[in-house]
Write a protein that holds these residues in place. Structure first.
Motif, PDB file in Angstrom:
ATOM      1  N   ILE A 119     -22.980  31.924 -19.257  1.00 57.25           N
ATOM      2  CA  ILE A 119     -22.301  32.660 -17.847  1.00 57.25           C
ATOM      3  C   ILE A 119     -22.425  31.744 -16.784  1.00 57.25           C
ATOM      4  N   GLY A 120     -21.436  31.585 -16.328  1.00 56.69           N
ATOM      5  CA  GLY A 120     -21.208  30.634 -15.114  1.00 56.69           C
ATOM      6  C   GLY A 120     -21.068  31.076 -13.752  1.00 56.69           C
ATOM      7  N   ALA A 121     -21.409  30.208 -12.868  1.00 49.46           N
ATOM      8  CA  ALA A 121     -20.996  30.756 -11.496  1.00 49.46           C
ATOM      9  C   ALA A 121     -19.740  29.952 -10.652  1.00 49.46           C
ATOM     10  N   TRP A 122     -19.524  30.363  -9.705  1.00 46.84           N
ATOM     11  CA  TRP A 122     -18.213  30.038  -8.900  1.00 46.84           C
ATOM     12  C   TRP A 122     -18.326  28.774  -8.244  1.00 46.84           C
ATOM     13  N   ASN A 123     -19.367  28.247  -7.823  1.00 50.94           N
ATOM     14  CA  ASN A 123     -19.494  27.255  -6.698  1.00 50.94           C
ATOM     15  C   ASN A 123     -19.206  25.810  -7.271  1.00 50.94           C
ATOM     16  N   TYR A 124     -19.788  25.611  -8.348  1.00 50.04           N
ATOM     17  CA  TYR A 124     -19.328  24.396  -9.202  1.00 50.04           C
ATOM     18  C   TYR A 124     -18.942  24.924 -10.727  1.00 50.04           C
ATOM     19  N   THR A 162     -18.773  41.122 -17.980  1.00 51.62           N
ATOM     20  CA  THR A 162     -19.894  40.347 -18.461  1.00 51.62           C
ATOM     21  C   THR A 162     -20.881  41.563 -18.819  1.00 51.62           C
ATOM     22  N   GLN A 163     -20.999  42.820 -18.309  1.00 52.27           N
ATOM     23  CA  GLN A 163     -21.975  43.826 -18.818  1.00 52.27           C
ATOM     24  C   GLN A 163     -21.600  44.037 -20.360  1.00 52.27           C
ATOM     25  N   GLU A 164     -20.156  44.057 -20.484  1.00 53.62           N
ATOM     26  CA  GLU A 164     -19.738  44.516 -21.863  1.00 53.62           C
ATOM     27  C   GLU A 164     -20.410  43.326 -22.985  1.00 53.62           C
ATOM     28  N   TYR A 175     -27.602  31.558 -18.333  1.00 53.25           N
ATOM     29  CA  TYR A 175     -26.846  32.048 -17.061  1.00 53.25           C
ATOM     30  C   TYR A 175     -26.983  31.448 -16.057  1.00 53.25           C
ATOM     31  N   THR A 176     -26.029  31.165 -15.134  1.00 51.81           N
ATOM     32  CA  THR A 176     -26.152  30.449 -13.957  1.00 51.81           C
ATOM     33  C   THR A 176     -25.693  31.461 -12.913  1.00 51.81           C
ATOM     34  N   GLY A 177     -26.365  31.533 -11.872  1.00 53.91           N
ATOM     35  CA  GLY A 177     -26.016  32.632 -10.851  1.00 53.91           C
ATOM     36  C   GLY A 177     -27.234  33.170  -9.875  1.00 53.91           C
ATOM     37  N   ASN A 178     -27.037  34.148  -9.246  1.00 54.10           N
ATOM     38  CA  ASN A 178     -28.085  34.644  -8.313  1.00 54.10           C
ATOM     39  C   ASN A 178     -29.387  35.244  -9.387  1.00 54.10           C
ATOM     40  N   GLY A 179     -30.319  35.416  -8.499  1.00 50.71           N
ATOM     41  CA  GLY A 179     -31.616  35.947  -9.419  1.00 50.71           C
ATOM     42  C   GLY A 179     -31.548  37.279  -9.476  1.00 50.71           C
ATOM     43  N   GLU A 199     -30.362  29.679 -14.745  1.00 54.83           N
ATOM     44  CA  GLU A 199     -30.463  28.873 -13.632  1.00 54.83           C
ATOM     45  C   GLU A 199     -30.017  29.435 -12.240  1.00 54.83           C
ATOM     46  N   LEU A 200     -30.876  29.521 -11.646  1.00 58.40           N
ATOM     47  CA  LEU A 200     -30.802  30.436 -10.313  1.00 58.40           C
ATOM     48  C   LEU A 200     -31.047  29.710  -9.057  1.00 58.40           C
ATOM     49  N   GLY A 201     -31.108  30.054  -7.970  1.00 58.51           N
ATOM     50  CA  GLY A 201     -31.322  29.312  -6.656  1.00 58.51           C
ATOM     51  C   GLY A 201     -32.522  29.590  -5.965  1.00 58.51           C
ATOM     52  N   GLY A 202     -32.552  29.660  -4.903  1.00 59.56           N
ATOM     53  CA  GLY A 202     -33.651  29.875  -3.885  1.00 59.56           C
ATOM     54  C   GLY A 202     -33.505  28.879  -2.580  1.00 59.56           C
ATOM     55  N   GLU A 322     -33.519  34.881   2.912  1.00 53.73           N
ATOM     56  CA  GLU A 322     -32.699  34.931   1.769  1.00 53.73           C
ATOM     57  C   GLU A 322     -32.140  33.173   1.637  1.00 53.73           C
ATOM     58  N   GLU A 323     -31.827  33.098   0.327  1.00 53.31           N
ATOM     59  CA  GLU A 323     -31.065  31.833   0.236  1.00 53.31           C
ATOM     60  C   GLU A 323     -29.950  31.704   1.285  1.00 53.31           C
ATOM     61  N   ILE A 324     -29.687  30.669   1.818  1.00 52.20           N
ATOM     62  CA  ILE A 324     -28.447  30.503   2.755  1.00 52.20           C
ATOM     63  C   ILE A 324     -27.197  30.608   2.129  1.00 52.20           C
TER      64      ILE A 324
HETATM   65  N1  LIG Z   1     -29.440  26.681 -10.800  1.00 49.55           N
HETATM   66  C1  LIG Z   1     -28.297  26.350 -10.638  1.00 49.55           C
HETATM   67  O1  LIG Z   1     -27.733  25.633 -11.505  1.00 49.55           O
HETATM   68  C2  LIG Z   1     -27.111  27.029 -10.055  1.00 49.55           C
HETATM   69  C3  LIG Z   1     -25.867  26.671  -9.843  1.00 49.55           C
HETATM   70  C4  LIG Z   1     -24.824  27.347  -9.179  1.00 49.55           C
HETATM   71  C5  LIG Z   1     -25.315  28.526  -8.447  1.00 49.55           C
HETATM   72  N2  LIG Z   1     -26.406  28.838  -8.437  1.00 49.55           N
HETATM   73  C6  LIG Z   1     -27.089  30.373  -7.809  1.00 49.55           C
HETATM   74  O2  LIG Z   1     -26.073  31.199  -7.982  1.00 49.55           O
HETATM   75  C7  LIG Z   1     -26.119  31.934  -6.547  1.00 49.55           C
HETATM   76  C8  LIG Z   1     -24.723  31.858  -6.338  1.00 49.55           C
HETATM   77  O3  LIG Z   1     -23.947  32.455  -7.578  1.00 49.55           O
HETATM   78  P1  LIG Z   1     -23.360  34.019  -7.586  1.00 49.55           P
HETATM   79  O4  LIG Z   1     -24.513  34.639  -8.254  1.00 49.55           O
HETATM   80  O5  LIG Z   1     -22.831  34.207  -6.177  1.00 49.55           O
HETATM   81  O6  LIG Z   1     -22.258  33.788  -8.482  1.00 49.55           O
HETATM   82  P2  LIG Z   1     -21.394  34.777  -9.221  1.00 49.55           P
HETATM   83  O7  LIG Z   1     -20.892  35.873  -8.353  1.00 49.55           O
HETATM   84  O8  LIG Z   1     -20.290  34.052  -9.820  1.00 49.55           O
HETATM   85  O9  LIG Z   1     -22.278  35.209 -10.347  1.00 49.55           O
HETATM   86  C9  LIG Z   1     -22.607  34.878 -11.518  1.00 49.55           C
HETATM   87  C10 LIG Z   1     -22.041  35.199 -12.773  1.00 49.55           C
HETATM   88  O10 LIG Z   1     -22.918  36.556 -12.897  1.00 49.55           O
HETATM   89  C11 LIG Z   1     -21.961  37.612 -13.332  1.00 49.55           C
HETATM   90  N3  LIG Z   1     -22.230  38.996 -12.826  1.00 49.55           N
HETATM   91  C12 LIG Z   1     -22.462  39.090 -11.404  1.00 49.55           C
HETATM   92  N4  LIG Z   1     -22.888  40.419 -11.071  1.00 49.55           N
HETATM   93  C13 LIG Z   1     -23.061  40.817 -12.448  1.00 49.55           C
HETATM   94  C14 LIG Z   1     -23.686  42.080 -13.085  1.00 49.55           C
HETATM   95  N5  LIG Z   1     -24.088  43.010 -12.169  1.00 49.55           N
HETATM   96  N6  LIG Z   1     -23.954  42.011 -14.178  1.00 49.55           N
HETATM   97  C15 LIG Z   1     -23.579  41.087 -15.245  1.00 49.55           C
HETATM   98  N7  LIG Z   1     -23.293  39.886 -14.878  1.00 49.55           N
HETATM   99  C16 LIG Z   1     -22.842  39.888 -13.501  1.00 49.55           C
HETATM  100  C17 LIG Z   1     -20.640  37.082 -12.618  1.00 49.55           C
HETATM  101  O11 LIG Z   1     -19.531  37.420 -13.400  1.00 49.55           O
HETATM  102  C18 LIG Z   1     -20.695  35.593 -13.030  1.00 49.55           C
HETATM  103  O12 LIG Z   1     -20.194  35.274 -14.133  1.00 49.55           O
HETATM  104  C19 LIG Z   1     -26.890  31.160  -5.565  1.00 49.55           C
HETATM  105  O13 LIG Z   1     -28.256  31.720  -5.695  1.00 49.55           O
HETATM  106  C20 LIG Z   1     -27.143  29.753  -6.480  1.00 49.55           C
HETATM  107  O14 LIG Z   1     -28.132  29.060  -5.840  1.00 49.55           O
HETATM  108  C21 LIG Z   1     -27.492  28.267  -9.330  1.00 49.55           C
END
Ligand SMILES: NC(=O)c1ccc[n+]([C@@H]2O[C@H](COP(=O)([O-])OP(=O)(O)OC[C@H]3O[C@@H](n4cnc5c(N)ncnc54)[C@H](O)[C@@H]3O)[C@@H](O)[C@H]2O)c1
Ligand SMILES: CCCCCCC=O
Length: 927
Positions: A119-124, A162-164, A175-179, A199-202, A322-324
């Motif tokens: 599961i990836g995030a949108w920024n990269y 994603t939840q399904e 998973y990559t995205g927020n905590g 793979e989260l942030g901070g 919070e993370e900016i």
């Molecule tokens: N560590 C890393 O490599 C890395 C890389 C990129 C981003 N990040 C972190 O990610 C964060 C930004 O990304 P984001 O979280 O806004 O991306 P996002 O909104 O794209 O969410 C990430 C993924 O989680 C899924 N998702 C969102 N809500 C959900 C839920 N309730 N249930 C199940 N799946 C869900 C989305 O569909 C998406 O695929 C920042 O904290 C950033 O630091 C970390």
């Protein structure tokens, strides 16, 4: 699975099912297949480069070069690396053995996990989805992610999809995205005990040390922060630096922002946009309560926020909670590295930590005393591009890692394998019951002996082993056991996994007779063996007897440094050691050109007189160290000097401005009186009070004397003008008496009631009575405060004779009322017409007995003089007794006898209360 069942599944279930089915065919296990898939992926990325970049331009206003530079080139590199090394990564990995496993095969076999969900995030979006996918494919897994072909179906969508997807069973979730979502992922994964990588942030801190080239540091920070409009997981979140550096840091960052993104970043193709308006609003709200030093421009409709720097930010500011993840860069000041370390450690472990310093020791110290996913010194983000480094978080910033072989390992199961032969059962006897002390002794030997040692030790041990293996060890009880031991030792020497050099060969022998067996020795020496360093990576294999020759060239063998610096290290590390680390290496100083041994060179570093250094006072000047001393003492604008007047220390360039205000600066009296030792802070007092020539006013100036003379002539004036001063003073006294009288009248006026009721307390009653009784003549009349019959009504006053008056003198309390000249007399009806009542209040406790007040009432007769309009001008208190006839009171000389007064509580606490009430008709009150 039957067709009906498949058709009734959700889209997500189907995707997972397809991937699992494909995985179970075993197709993805073959290395060739994996390599083909990786190469296909590479081709896909290359072919679609343009579309990928266009997509990101739309989403994030990323420039066309930005996407290849920061995402796809890195992916290409990762794929190439995996293709090149896959055979090695996937091969069994031999591990060290003990005596117990000496003749077994002991190794780790990486094996695919199964179906991996990425599961990836949108920024990269490409880096964070395809990056993990490369690891998944290389490790032989199926994966649910884009791009698609049968084994890697794409499931696009948002939260619901994603939840399904998360309801399905996976073998790993990446998973990559927020905590916050990270926790949801883990919860879902827990249901199937699925391992997860998060793979989260901070908030990644960036410490800028005072000892560093600020221009370069700030350029790198500005790049790392504002790239992708700050929407980078490892972007420096905030800066920590010393207060004295803050202004320069801001200036340098500002300069670089302009260099990178021009004066107007809205028009710059390299400056991105915030992903959506929700994030735009979130970021704008973070600015609340902080001071903007640079930037702050924004435009919601375009999701634009300019590169923004915040100064003097406090740890409890909103932007620090919070993370900016946007282009806001707060600067917080700390006293130095110690406080920075403390600050970092008081918070959640960040994804990245950045340290900018020219001091290697400080960098190492900060690394040792903090924790973060990754750490970079003197740059930002670059660790992401080093495939040999694991990329991932720790604690709140995530778990697990990827990139290069780390991605492969993360998405493999590292399976421990031990393969024994169904032989040598006698060796195993030591673990089978019945357990004995002897068996335990052998078990101790076999289990506890491990480890590596130098080549000499190895040779000795080898010789011993050979001899030992060749003997017939005659155990009184067990010949079989001795044979087994002998076999085990042969196997041991053949395998060359040794015990430590100080190996305790105090084996409990039953018979100490040893017979050399040359034939067996030859056999052993001809056995094929691997290098003793095979686990470290040496691929050498040959006959046992060639080992020594090999060890003398083996890259993995431990050797002593030829410079005799006493260090022992792997032969392959020798060149590096001799060039950089050896204490005895010969080196030339780049600055002075002198030759040194390594140790002396290290001591010379930091003191070389020819090295170009920055002035320690941070004045910005750079010079060879040789002249630094003189510069610091006599030229540096930032050197410290004491003020010659107040002795406090100042920077040279602030000394002069200080002296223009220094309170101890010597001054001359403007009257030129010649008094020495006057300073800026004493000058005013001197001129006013101390200066002998200053003209001063007569001390009786307040009384009206206008005389002015030099201070020295004041005495004579006082003598000569005594009469004048006395008459001035008596004028002052008279004026004050009149003022006092006026004030008293005003106070009485204000304190009197205006509702026709007077409640008057006469204190010290017995003393007053006693005083009058002891007088030979005269009586004592006491006067109440004046009061009004009603608002804008008659001004009245009650008087009392404690010892009586007229017919009541000596035996009664007499009470009278008088009409006084009042403010509103001209508006009133005359003579005074209202009924008057006097009461002496019974102060008995009403709870114990009903109070019995003494009351007398009368209605004034219009003919009585006492109630005619008082003469205007006779205003004021009647105290003093100088009243005209019209001011005489009317009342009761025998109001109550002294005897009567004693019967009840009319006198209590030595006080009496007299109440007077005027019955003003309602009509008047309403008018
Ligand atoms: N560590 C890393 O490599 C890395 C890389 C990129 C981003 N990040 C972190 O990610 C964060 C930004 O990304 P984001 O979280 O806004 O991306 P996002 O909104 O794209 O969410 C990430 C993924 O989680 C899924 N998702 C969102 N809500 C959900 C839920 N309730 N249930 C199940 N799946 C869900 C989305 O569909 C998406 O695929 C920042 O904290 C950033 O630091 C970390
Ligand atoms: C330079 C590219 C960094 C990519 C980091 C991924 C996280 O946001």
């Amino acid at each position: 699975m039957n067709d009906f069942l498949f058709r009734s599944m959700s889209r997500e279930q189907k995707a997972v099912e397809r991937a699992r089915k494909a995985f179970l065919t075993g197709r993805s296990q073959s290395l060739e297949y994996r390599i083909t898939q990786l190469k296909n992926l590479l081709r896909f990325i290359r072919e679609r480069q343009k579309e990928i970049a266009e997509g990101l331009k739309k989403d994030l206003r990323r420039s066309e070069c930005g996407t290849p530079l920061y995402e796809t080139l890195g992916l290409e590199n990762e794929i190439n690396l995996a293709v090149r090394n896959l055979k090695e990564w996937a091969a069994p990995r031999p591990v060290s053995k003990s005596m117990m496993t000496i003749s077994d095969q002991v190794y780790i076999q990486p094996e695919p996990l199964g179906v991996v969900l990425v599961i990836g995030a949108w920024n990269y979006p490409w880096a964070v989805t395809i990056g993990p996918l490369i690891g998944a494919i290389a490790a032989g897994n199926a994966a649910v992610i884009k791009p698609s072909e049968e084994l890697y179906p794409v499931v696009t969508g948002g939260v619901t999809e994603t939840q399904e997807l998360l309801k399905q069973r996976f073998d790993h979730i990446f998973y990559t995205g927020n905590g916050t979502v990270g926790k949801i992922i883990m919860e879902a994964a827990a249901k199937h005990l699925t391992p997860t990588t998060l793979e989260l942030g901070g908030k990644s801190p960036c410490y800028i040390d005072s000892n560093c080239d600020l221009a370069i540091a700030c350029r790198r920070v500005a790049w790392g922060k504002f790239l992708n409009c700050g929407q980078t997981c490892i972007a420096p979140d905030y800066i920590l630096c010393e207060p004295s550096m803050q202004d320069r840091v801001i200036e340098e960052l500002k300069k670089n922002i302009k260099d990178f993104y021009t004066e107007d970043p809205t028009k710059c193709l390299d400056y991105g946009r915030i992903i959506n308006q929700r994030h735009f609003k979130r970021l704008m709200a973070l600015l609340e309560g902080s001071t903007i030093a640079v930037g702050g421009e924004n435009n919601e409709s375009d999701c634009y926020i300019g590169p923004t720097i915040l100064r003097d930010v406090k740890p409890d500011a909103k932007v620090m909670q919070e993370e900016i993840f946007g282009p806001l860069l707060p600067i917080l000041t700390v006293s130095g590295a110690d406080e920075a370390i403390k600050f970092i450690n008081q918070r959640e472990k960040p994804l990245a930590l950045y340290i900018f310093s020219s001091d290697d020791k400080l960098i190492k110290r900060m690394i040792a005393e903090t924790s973060s996913g990754g750490v970079v010194a003197n740059d930002c983000l670059m660790h992401f591009s080093v495939s040999s480094l694991p990329f991932g978080g720790v604690g709140n910033s995530g778990m697990g890692c990827y990139h290069g072989k780390h991605g492969f390992d993360n998405l493999s199961h590292l399976r421990g394998c031990l393969i024994k032969k169904l032989k040598m059962e006698n060796v195993n006897k030591m673990r089978y019951p019945p357990h004995t002390v002897d068996k335990l002794g052998w078990a101790r030997f076999f289990i506890l002996k491990h480890v590596d040692f130098g080549s000499l030790g190895r040779m000795m041990l080898l010789a011993l082993m050979v001899i030992f293996a060749a003997v017939i060890v005659q155990a009184p009880n067990s010949m079989e056991f001795n044979m087994a031991l002998s076999n085990a030792l042969c196997a041991f020497t053949a395998d060359m996994a040794y015990t430590e050099s100080k190996v305790n060969l105090n084996i409990p022998l039953w018979n100490e007779e040893i017979f050399p067996d040359m034939e067996l020795e030859q056999q052993i020496l001809s056995l094929p063996i691997r290098c003793i360093h095979s686990e470290e990576g040496c691929r050498w294999t040959a006959q046992n007897k060639l080992l020594q020759a090999h060890l003398s060239v083996c890259e993995f063998n431990v050797v002593s440094c030829p410079n005799r610096c006493s260090v022992k290290l792997l032969r392959r590390e020798l060149p590096e050691h001799m060039q950089h680390d050896c204490a005895k290496r010969k080196l030339h100083c780049d600055h002075c050109g002198d030759e040194f041994t390594g140790e002396a060179y290290e001591n010379h570093q930091g003191v070389c007189p020819e090295e170009s250094v920055y002035c320690e006072n941070k004045c910005g000047a750079r010079m060879v160290r040789r002249v630094l001393g003189q510069h610091s003492v006599s030229e540096c604008p930032k050197r410290k000097l004491p003020c010659r007047y107040c002795k406090k220390e100042f920077l040279y360039d602030t000394l002069q401005p200080h002296q223009q205000q220094c309170p101890r600066f010597p001054m001359q009296c403007p009257n030129r009186c010649g008094t020495p030792g006057i300073t800026r802070e004493t000058l005013m007092a001197h001129v006013k009070e101390g200066c002998s020539t200053a003209m001063v006013l007569c001390p009786f100036r307040e009384a009206g004397c206008k005389h002015k003379c030099p201070k020295t002539a004041v005495g004579r004036h006082l003598e000569e003008a005594t009469h004048t001063h006395l008459s001035l003073l008596s004028g002052v006294v008279n004026r004050q008496r009149l003022e006092l009288r006026e004030l008293r009248r005003a106070v009485e006026e204000l304190s009197g009631s205006r509702d026709g009721t007077l409640l008057w307390k006469l204190t010290d009653f017995s003393q007053r009575l006693q005083e009058v009784k002891s007088r030979t003549s005269g009586s004592l009349e006491l006067f109440s405060p004046a009061f009004y019959s009603h608002n804008y009504g008659y001004r009245l006053q009650v008087s009392a004779f404690p010892n009586g008056n007229g017919s009541g003198e000596g035996s009664h309390l007499s009470v009278y009322i008088r009409v006084l000249p009042g403010e509103y007399d001209g508006l009133l009806e005359w003579p005074f017409p209202y009924r008057v009542s006097f009461s002496l209040l019974d102060q008995s406790d009403p709870a114990l007995t009903k109070p019995q007040h003494i009351t007398e009432t009368f209605i004034p007769d219009p003919t009585w003089k006492n109630f005619q309009r008082p003469r205007p001008g006779a205003l004021g208190s009647v105290r003093g007794g100088c009243l005209d006839e019209s001011m005489l009171g009317f009342g009761y000389p025998k109001f109550i006898s002294h005897e009567e007064m004693k019967k009840r509580n009319y006198i209590r606490d030595n006080a009496i209360f007299i109440k007077a009430t005027i019955d003003v008709v309602q009509k008047i009150l309403n008018s």
